[in-house]
Motif scaffolding. Sequence first.
Motif, short mmCIF file in Angstrom:
data_model
loop_
_atom_site.label_atom_id
_atom_site.label_comp_id
_atom_site.label_asym_id
_atom_site.label_seq_id
_atom_site.Cartn_x
_atom_site.Cartn_y
_atom_site.Cartn_z
N GLY A 133 -4.29 1.17 -12.07
CA GLY A 133 -4.48 1.71 -10.72
C GLY A 133 -3.43 1.23 -9.73
O GLY A 133 -3.61 1.37 -8.52
N ARG A 142 -7.51 10.79 -5.22
CA ARG A 142 -7.82 9.91 -4.10
C ARG A 142 -7.94 10.71 -2.80
O ARG A 142 -8.81 10.46 -1.97
CB ARG A 142 -6.71 8.87 -3.98
N ASP A 155 -12.43 14.41 9.56
CA ASP A 155 -13.22 13.36 8.91
C ASP A 155 -12.42 12.06 8.80
O ASP A 155 -12.26 11.50 7.73
CB ASP A 155 -13.65 13.78 7.50
N THR A 199 -11.65 6.72 7.12
CA THR A 199 -11.07 6.28 5.85
C THR A 199 -11.76 5.00 5.40
O THR A 199 -11.31 3.91 5.68
CB THR A 199 -9.56 6.08 6.01
N SER A 227 -12.86 4.78 2.13
CA SER A 227 -12.81 4.65 0.67
C SER A 227 -11.82 3.55 0.30
O SER A 227 -10.95 3.19 1.09
CB SER A 227 -12.45 5.98 0.04
N PRO A 228 -11.93 3.01 -0.91
CA PRO A 228 -11.07 1.87 -1.27
C PRO A 228 -9.59 2.25 -1.26
O PRO A 228 -9.24 3.37 -1.62
CB PRO A 228 -11.52 1.54 -2.70
N THR A 229 -8.78 1.29 -0.87
CA THR A 229 -7.32 1.50 -0.96
C THR A 229 -6.94 1.40 -2.44
O THR A 229 -7.71 0.88 -3.24
CB THR A 229 -6.57 0.40 -0.19
N PRO A 230 -5.75 1.87 -2.81
CA PRO A 230 -5.32 1.63 -4.19
C PRO A 230 -5.18 0.12 -4.44
O PRO A 230 -5.03 -0.66 -3.50
CB PRO A 230 -3.95 2.30 -4.27
N TRP A 231 -5.24 -0.24 -5.72
CA TRP A 231 -5.09 -1.67 -6.05
C TRP A 231 -3.68 -2.13 -5.70
O TRP A 231 -2.71 -1.41 -5.91
CB TRP A 231 -5.31 -1.88 -7.55
N ARG A 276 -0.95 -5.39 -6.34
CA ARG A 276 -0.80 -6.60 -7.17
C ARG A 276 -0.64 -7.80 -6.26
O ARG A 276 0.02 -7.71 -5.24
CB ARG A 276 0.46 -6.49 -8.01
N ALA A 293 -3.07 -11.01 -14.92
CA ALA A 293 -2.65 -10.25 -13.75
C ALA A 293 -3.70 -10.39 -12.67
O ALA A 293 -4.87 -10.66 -12.98
CB ALA A 293 -2.47 -8.78 -14.11
N ARG A 310 -5.02 -8.56 -8.84
CA ARG A 310 -4.86 -7.47 -7.88
C ARG A 310 -6.00 -7.49 -6.88
O ARG A 310 -7.02 -8.14 -7.10
CB ARG A 310 -4.79 -6.12 -8.59
#
Lengths: 608, 222
Positions: free
Chosen positions: A500, A533, B30, B33, B35-39, B41, B61, B63
């Motif tokens: 992801g 997304r 709408d 925002t 919803s989760p952000t992208p992962w 690292r 790893a 993240r």
Amino acid sequence: MTRPVLLPALLLAGLAAAGGGSGALAQQSNGGARALAPGVKVEVAPAPGSGSAPAAGKVDETALRYYARIGDGERLEAEIARLRALDPNWEPPKDLFAPQPTATGVDESPFWTLLSAGKVAEARAAIAEQRRKSPAWQPSDKLLQELDLAESAGRIRSASDTKRWQEVVDAAAARPEAVACNRLDNAWRLAEAYAELKQADRAFDTYRTIVTTCPKAKERRDTIFKASRYLTPEQLRELTALGATSNPATGEDYSSVRSAEAELETGRLLERLGNARPGALSASDLSRVQGIVRDKQDVDGAIALGWYFQKQKNYAEAQSWFSQANGWAPSDKAAEGLVLAYNGLGEKAQARAAAEPWKGKSSRVDQALKAVDPPRGPSGGGRSAPQGPSELDRALARHDFAGCIAIIRSSIERSGPTAALLQQRGWCLLELKRPSEAEAAFVEAQALAAREPAPKPAKGGASAAGKGSDRSPAASGLPQTPTREQENAYGQAIARLTTGDVTGLTRDLPRANLTPTQKAEIRASLMATEAGRALEDKRYHDVLRLLNARREIEPEPRNLGILRGWALYNLMRYDEAYAQFKSIDDRLSTEESREGVTTAWKTIYHDW
Amino acid sequence: MPKTARRAALWAALAAATLLTSGCAGWVRDNLTQSPTPWRRIQPAALPVTLGESRDFPIVAARMRDTGTVYKTYNAALGNPTTLPGENRLTVDVQTLPDSLFGALVQPPRVFPVPLYTMETLTVTTRREFPDMKVKVADGARRNRYGDYDYATAQDEANSCVLAWQLITDHKRMLPERIEAVRLEYRACGVGSNIRALLAPFDGLTLTLPETVLEAQDLGGL
């Protein structure tokens, strides 16, 4: 076409069963009630607000005129049929499509419009406001009835959405008209509620009532698919038989209902095939699924059969099915299987020939080719090719990725790591859904590859070993074969996609050492992820923008086609959404595509 | 003159306010925002948790991602010494209190359910995490530095796995004022049948959030 048939028997399944013996006795005289199937009694909807037929000339035409005005032909037809059932002498007015002033001087259209848009509370408020302004005015019975029904239907939906199953049953019992053929979604929800409440008999009775009373073949067929989640194969067989024969409506073709069970059965068998351990399928099941796959020229089915036989090490049979699939529709999936099946048979030249059209274009085929011409291993040390497939090759041919990890581990313990072994470990870890470790393996492989001597160039070709070569092979116009470093960078990118890490990968992609084909593939995957997304974020224009850009790179797969449909739907481009879902559903009907088609259709025709 | 200038300023302010609120300055439908952000690292050192040194389960790893302004989720992918599918991992969800009235009014949906598991969801999860293995939910809870936690085990002929989960909500005594809850989930598979060894990293972990989370023993054993 939609007959206003009620399904009170859904709520009284137990009673229906008790009276089953006399079910065949028609009760035509009892207010329109009639027996349609053994043990199931279905009633024709009574007139709004009355239990008996009204006097001639008293028919409420409000809804009829509304449907005429908005051009909803289907509902108009249903309403005409309903009014005729109430009063056989009644004829539709000749001025149906002419603008009509209402007797009281109040135009009900705004309330109907609100109702059609699902704004029941707003419609009630507007009616109250109108009554304040014109105290003498009374809303039509039909309008009030439709409002009550819409509220009941809303209660059923909301209870079902939040899995309050008993409330679904209670709401349906309180207003049986909300669970009718023209509100099929509610009837399905009721059946689902019974099933979730472990009242299997009632769930079955509900489904049975639907398929024996609702006239449309498509609705019966969809019901059988819905029911397949909860019913036993025997019950589904009975349901299909009833759906295909009971109360046929003129002009409807029920052959699609008849075939539903076979399609479900094929789906089940293919699913079992995918998960099956060798020999897990009986000979009769296997032969049945083979026959169906052949008849329908089902490419995915043929590939599934290929893997089934490959896992059994029945390479000849596997090769025949992969060849069949490739013949019906050439794909890298079929080619991958074909390469491995030929390899299993020891026909390496044939395996290479099968891979040729996809070499350098498909990672799965390139991967499969490694089983045919394995990268130089750590053991042996000699230059000659190993005798027969190695233990690792055999594990890969079996798709035994846990075995792959174990063999590489012992190999490394024995003779130390090589770039090729670490790279292979990366691919196997990816297959085992361990992307973080896979990425680390590719990074390690890349570091090692930089220290190892470059592999020998292909016959007559320039060096493709990466760092050492100063000219891109692409300059020659030939498809660029990835160097080992590029393969490692590609593996890292795939691993990052899987974890992801979209943002980081998007940032690093322009600088990544990848072939143009690899780069395009990763870019397309990134856009697909971002589109998903965007849909979650309700950025529907962005979804379309990303999918359109992605489509420039490679054809759109089914799942993204469905995504596109929902983006169009949410942008209120219902006709386009319907066309999108329909085109996918026509090619291969699945639960997702059917849901899209049904939802878009219901929204367009206000058929909730 | 000053009167004219004041009127002009008033009109300008009105016009600006109208423009800004009417969509001429841009508007997103709408615009919640949540919803989760992208992962993203991060370096393992940036994780708000410390795991003891482990040869079998090193951090491979790390993240993180945000959900609205309230949730931060950290994920440490751990080494997996087996050949089983699936990543070993430790997930930490930190739920903070909103820092503004608007933040309090517009909260994202909770990123973890409470209760964390029901028998049904646990069955689905263990089946997904440990396919083809014999799964058993532990009868009794275990205890780490932050109190009791529950876990399930899975075994086949050669390997064992654990799934442990813990919700820390004692913000009166253990959690700092700013933090509403911390959810921990740990999944580890290893070779052999030593469940205790698999749980050892979870038993020994230390949270290193910016504000101190007190440990259970600091509170006299709770």
